[in-house]
Design a protein around this motif. Sequence first.
Motif, PDB file in Angstrom:
ATOM      1  N   TRP A   1     -25.067 -18.248 -12.390  1.00 54.53           N
ATOM      2  CA  TRP A   1     -26.083 -19.252 -12.077  1.00 54.53           C
ATOM      3  C   TRP A   1     -27.251 -19.058 -13.031  1.00 54.53           C
ATOM      4  CZ3 TRP A   1     -25.526 -23.355  -8.853  1.00 54.53           C
ATOM      5  CH2 TRP A   1     -24.335 -23.367  -8.117  1.00 54.53           C
TER       6      TRP A   1
ATOM      7  N   ARG B   1     -18.660 -12.709   2.465  1.00 54.49           N
ATOM      8  CA  ARG B   1     -18.064 -13.965   2.011  1.00 54.49           C
ATOM      9  C   ARG B   1     -19.093 -14.878   1.339  1.00 54.49           C
ATOM     10  NH1 ARG B   1     -15.952 -16.961   6.586  1.00 54.49           N
ATOM     11  NH2 ARG B   1     -14.630 -18.008   5.074  1.00 54.49           N
ATOM     12  N   GLN B   2     -20.370 -14.535   1.383  1.00 52.49           N
ATOM     13  CA  GLN B   2     -21.448 -15.384   0.824  1.00 52.49           C
ATOM     14  C   GLN B   2     -21.221 -16.847   1.209  1.00 52.49           C
ATOM     15  OE1 GLN B   2     -21.476 -14.179  -3.406  1.00 52.49           O
ATOM     16  NE2 GLN B   2     -23.248 -12.872  -2.995  1.00 52.49           N
ATOM     17  N   ILE B   3     -20.884 -17.048   2.504  1.00 57.12           N
ATOM     18  CA  ILE B   3     -20.431 -18.378   2.931  1.00 57.12           C
ATOM     19  C   ILE B   3     -21.587 -19.378   3.025  1.00 57.12           C
ATOM     20  CG2 ILE B   3     -20.591 -18.213   5.477  1.00 57.12           C
ATOM     21  CD1 ILE B   3     -17.507 -19.426   3.520  1.00 57.12           C
ATOM     22  N   ASP B   4     -22.817 -18.898   3.137  1.00 59.52           N
ATOM     23  CA  ASP B   4     -23.942 -19.824   3.262  1.00 59.52           C
ATOM     24  C   ASP B   4     -24.771 -19.910   1.983  1.00 59.52           C
ATOM     25  OD1 ASP B   4     -25.214 -21.679   5.140  1.00 59.52           O
ATOM     26  OD2 ASP B   4     -26.978 -20.396   4.925  1.00 59.52           O
ATOM     27  N   GLY B   5     -24.152 -19.638   0.822  1.00 62.80           N
ATOM     28  CA  GLY B   5     -24.913 -19.718  -0.419  1.00 62.80           C
ATOM     29  C   GLY B   5     -24.015 -19.956  -1.608  1.00 62.80           C
ATOM     30  N   VAL B   6     -24.610 -19.876  -2.799  1.00 65.97           N
ATOM     31  CA  VAL B   6     -23.884 -20.246  -4.018  1.00 65.97           C
ATOM     32  C   VAL B   6     -23.055 -19.099  -4.608  1.00 65.97           C
ATOM     33  CG1 VAL B   6     -25.616 -21.999  -4.590  1.00 65.97           C
ATOM     34  CG2 VAL B   6     -25.806 -19.692  -5.588  1.00 65.97           C
ATOM     35  N   GLY B   7     -23.163 -17.903  -4.053  1.00 67.16           N
ATOM     36  CA  GLY B   7     -22.409 -16.767  -4.580  1.00 67.16           C
ATOM     37  C   GLY B   7     -20.919 -16.917  -4.351  1.00 67.16           C
ATOM     38  N   GLY B   8     -20.126 -16.268  -5.226  1.00 70.97           N
ATOM     39  CA  GLY B   8     -18.684 -16.399  -5.150  1.00 70.97           C
ATOM     40  C   GLY B   8     -17.988 -15.216  -4.511  1.00 70.97           C
TER      41      GLY B   8
ATOM     42  N   THR C   1     -18.641 -13.220  -9.878  1.00 73.11           N
ATOM     43  CA  THR C   1     -19.125 -14.561  -9.510  1.00 73.11           C
ATOM     44  C   THR C   1     -20.393 -14.484  -8.662  1.00 73.11           C
ATOM     45  OG1 THR C   1     -17.627 -14.590  -7.607  1.00 73.11           O
ATOM     46  CG2 THR C   1     -16.822 -15.611  -9.627  1.00 73.11           C
TER      47      THR C   1
ATOM     48  N   TRP D   1     -22.538 -29.829  -2.281  1.00 71.51           N
ATOM     49  CA  TRP D   1     -21.829 -28.609  -1.864  1.00 71.51           C
ATOM     50  C   TRP D   1     -22.404 -28.230  -0.517  1.00 71.51           C
ATOM     51  CZ3 TRP D   1     -21.984 -23.295  -4.848  1.00 71.51           C
ATOM     52  CH2 TRP D   1     -20.857 -22.541  -4.509  1.00 71.51           C
TER      53      TRP D   1
ATOM     54  N   ARG E   1     -21.935 -26.268   3.498  1.00 76.41           N
ATOM     55  CA  ARG E   1     -21.246 -25.376   4.417  1.00 76.41           C
ATOM     56  C   ARG E   1     -21.002 -26.122   5.714  1.00 76.41           C
ATOM     57  NH1 ARG E   1     -22.667 -22.905   8.762  1.00 76.41           N
ATOM     58  NH2 ARG E   1     -24.913 -22.915   8.400  1.00 76.41           N
TER      59      ARG E   1
ATOM     60  N   LYS F   1     -16.895 -23.386   3.100  1.00 77.71           N
ATOM     61  CA  LYS F   1     -17.680 -24.092   2.093  1.00 77.71           C
ATOM     62  C   LYS F   1     -16.831 -25.236   1.560  1.00 77.71           C
ATOM     63  CE  LYS F   1     -19.339 -20.452  -0.455  1.00 77.71           C
ATOM     64  NZ  LYS F   1     -20.239 -19.662  -1.339  1.00 77.71           N
TER      65      LYS F   1
ATOM     66  N   ILE G   1     -12.000 -19.439 -12.158  1.00 80.28           N
ATOM     67  CA  ILE G   1     -13.197 -19.006 -12.883  1.00 80.28           C
ATOM     68  C   ILE G   1     -13.806 -20.140 -13.702  1.00 80.28           C
ATOM     69  CG2 ILE G   1     -12.206 -18.179 -15.093  1.00 80.28           C
ATOM     70  CD1 ILE G   1     -14.650 -16.206 -12.876  1.00 80.28           C
TER      71      ILE G   1
ATOM     72  N   GLY H   1     -13.868 -21.569  -4.878  1.00 77.80           N
ATOM     73  CA  GLY H   1     -14.317 -20.225  -4.534  1.00 77.80           C
ATOM     74  C   GLY H   1     -13.194 -19.211  -4.441  1.00 77.80           C
TER      75      GLY H   1
ATOM     76  N   THR I   1     -12.872 -21.598   0.794  1.00 82.62           N
ATOM     77  CA  THR I   1     -13.875 -22.057  -0.180  1.00 82.62           C
ATOM     78  C   THR I   1     -13.231 -22.898  -1.282  1.00 82.62           C
ATOM     79  OG1 THR I   1     -13.667 -19.975  -1.408  1.00 82.62           O
ATOM     80  CG2 THR I   1     -15.432 -20.106   0.227  1.00 82.62           C
TER      81      THR I   1
ATOM     82  N   VAL J   1     -21.792 -16.697  10.470  1.00 84.87           N
ATOM     83  CA  VAL J   1     -22.675 -17.256   9.437  1.00 84.87           C
ATOM     84  C   VAL J   1     -24.034 -16.578   9.570  1.00 84.87           C
ATOM     85  CG1 VAL J   1     -23.716 -19.327   8.453  1.00 84.87           C
ATOM     86  CG2 VAL J   1     -21.472 -19.455   9.553  1.00 84.87           C
TER      87      VAL J   1
ATOM     88  N   SER K   1     -26.988 -17.231   8.114  1.00 85.28           N
ATOM     89  CA  SER K   1     -28.218 -18.022   8.081  1.00 85.28           C
ATOM     90  C   SER K   1     -28.101 -19.255   8.966  1.00 85.28           C
ATOM     91  CB  SER K   1     -28.518 -18.452   6.648  1.00 85.28           C
ATOM     92  OG  SER K   1     -28.516 -17.334   5.790  1.00 85.28           O
TER      93      SER K   1
ATOM     94  N   ARG L   1     -24.931 -27.150   6.703  1.00 88.49           N
ATOM     95  CA  ARG L   1     -26.094 -27.429   5.873  1.00 88.49           C
ATOM     96  C   ARG L   1     -25.641 -27.728   4.444  1.00 88.49           C
ATOM     97  NH1 ARG L   1     -28.984 -24.045   2.288  1.00 88.49           N
ATOM     98  NH2 ARG L   1     -27.987 -22.032   1.965  1.00 88.49           N
TER      99      ARG L   1
ATOM    100  N   ILE M   1     -25.791 -26.840   0.694  1.00 84.95           N
ATOM    101  CA  ILE M   1     -26.130 -25.693  -0.151  1.00 84.95           C
ATOM    102  C   ILE M   1     -26.736 -26.170  -1.468  1.00 84.95           C
ATOM    103  CG2 ILE M   1     -25.133 -23.783  -1.478  1.00 84.95           C
ATOM    104  CD1 ILE M   1     -23.038 -23.524   0.803  1.00 84.95           C
TER     105      ILE M   1
END
Lengths: 372, 372
Positions: A16, A44-51, A56, B7, B9, B14, B46, B51, B56, B151, B153, B346, B348
């Motif tokens: 990013w 799992r970084q399910i609530d954000g942009v991370g992979g 990632t 994008w 969730r 995701k 990649i 995801g 994902t 989750v 957040s 929400r 993302i």
Amino acid sequence: MKIEAEWMRGGTSKCWVFETGHLDQTRANLDDLLPRLFGSPDSRQIDGVGGATSTTSKAMILHRPADHDIDVDFTFAQVGIEEAAVDWGSNCGNCSAVVGLYAIEKGWVVPTGNTTRIVTRNTNTGQIIVQLIPTPAGALPIVPDAHMPGVASAGYRVGLGFKDPAGKTTGKLLPTGEATDTIVAGGTRWTVSMVDAGAPVVIVRAEDLGLDRARYDSWVAGVELQLETLDHIRRQAAVRMGLAPTVAEAARAVPKLAIVASPTPSDPDCDVNVMMLSMGKPHPALAITGSIALTLAARTRGTVLNAITGDTPGGNLKLRTPAGVIETWSEERDGSLLVGVDRTARTIATTIIHLPEALGRAVEASLASATQ
Amino acid sequence: MKIEAEWMRGGTSKCWVFETGHLDQTRANLDDLLPRLFGSPDSRQIDGVGGATSTTSKAMILHRPADHDIDVDFTFAQVGIEEAAVDWGSNCGNCSAVVGLYAIEKGWVVPTGNTTRIVTRNTNTGQIIVQLIPTPAGALPIVPDAHMPGVASAGYRVGLGFKDPAGKTTGKLLPTGEATDTIVAGGTRWTVSMVDAGAPVVIVRAEDLGLDRARYDSWVAGVELQLETLDHIRRQAAVRMGLAPTVAEAARAVPKLAIVASPTPSDPDCDVNVMMLSMGKPHPALAITGSIALTLAARTRGTVLNAITGDTPGGNLKLRTPAGVIETWSEERDGSLLVGVDRTARTIATTIIHLPEALGRAVEASLASATQ
């Protein structure tokens, strides 16, 4: 609150890419903001942009410095996944490849000639990386067409030229002052070379380990039987290079250890067979910094690697790794040396990331009270 | 070529959300386009937005139908990771939760009252899902504050009400015409209930399996000793429900099997302990469709589940799963029944995905030649 970002692939990483100006608008501490945007802490970084993997969960933060010798300053952030933390301690070679492309795509640098040179500086390490991007007839092609191992689709070719990489950690290309040294470990005397360029590396000859140079695919098994001795060599090298006061205090990651051998005469595709150890285990590929160190070692008379490759007049070096052959290049120009390797990069998406709550509120409140 | 997408969730997934109009502009076949955008085929995805995990690598495609009874039609796409393929065969309950929120955020539906109802229709299954989103004083709050297990957040609370879910696969809530049936497997006669609502499910009593209702945490070990018998029950149920012509031809995924028991009197937090089998193994949670089926089974006199829960006058049902207690709700209105469960959702990021090459060129060319 909304934050502009480009999502880019650099080499075999996804990254990013932010501009400092956009991040500053949030008035949030980056050690809080980046994990929140990425969805950490969460495996799992399910609530954000991370992979949710180390390759990632990366960010690059870009800045145009007042210094006219540099086109772009960039800072790499390895964003934690299970921890809400950011590691600022090193650069990522793969992600570095997005910086020059970003500068062209955003109009920071105007393409010039068939190859555009973008001078970038990594703030984590102080390393200047000159990025070379093909721009035929002075323009970035609309459809990218460069390929690299490990990536299914095409991207733009980006040459990453590390400027004068020698001695960035210890002050000297050859920290001991010698091209080869002798280290005793496991009851044996080992002839090794210790170099500091891109990263500190100690180089060991495969033949001394009894590895068969004609059977590269047998090396992993052979190396795994001698990991203890190899780590003992590595720890002594750490002390000799001035990286640790004692063998016991040597770090696990520095220096890296490379095992090298000449290829068989019937193998014209490479100049040297290489296997790196990383964190005590054979590495499936070769980090960019490691390839820079080996290229400088090959260029240096008297090292165990130079004895294999001879001088490399063209400046190019082909290194066989378990993941395939990597080619590096060298360029002397205006009294500086660039040592480089090629990657591909492309922009995956242009985005606006949503930050639901204002993390910067505490800062705003304290600013407001300070100015009253 | 650039393609707009949000994008989002939805629940614990995701999901990339597209509008049909934006995808149509590419003139590309979605079975080619979506894998390309996601970076498939590649186990790491990649070079794309995917995801690299099943939760994902999902897309939702939204459309505003001419039919005024429906606010949004949506189609779910499970995008392959190692295969450049799309599975259109089912809906994703978690991702469904993004549809109503998208409609409000894009102005397709104007929030009305303290709860806004968005009528959505899933085109994969034909299921109408009425989505209930809290909009206090007629507006979506700026900062979302609803939480759910799995989750980290907050998001916006979204109630997913499945409209008249009974018999969607077989035509009847009780495909055999009976609330309980007897199946012989492993030399034993089992009293089971077979229901079709949301998904076809066969329900088995934990006590018949010798599981201790007071020790829910011992169920997995007990169930794993009897997987063969349970699959035999499941396959016979497939035939009885008209889902397969013979036991040998029963699909692996349909029907699902649920094991149920009353909680101990000292456990007031739930109405029933549940363990689902999915693809032959104990499932760590409970799919949304499975929770809908169990809720209707509990509402139906004579089922093995109704014998545990009794009638549920308020319409709410608390089901204990290994991942925590799930609460479902029911609402009778205008002659229809809604059976639902709550999730959070929400946005993302708001994005423009870059597609380097025009996949639709062949189509454009053929269109051009057809009109000459």
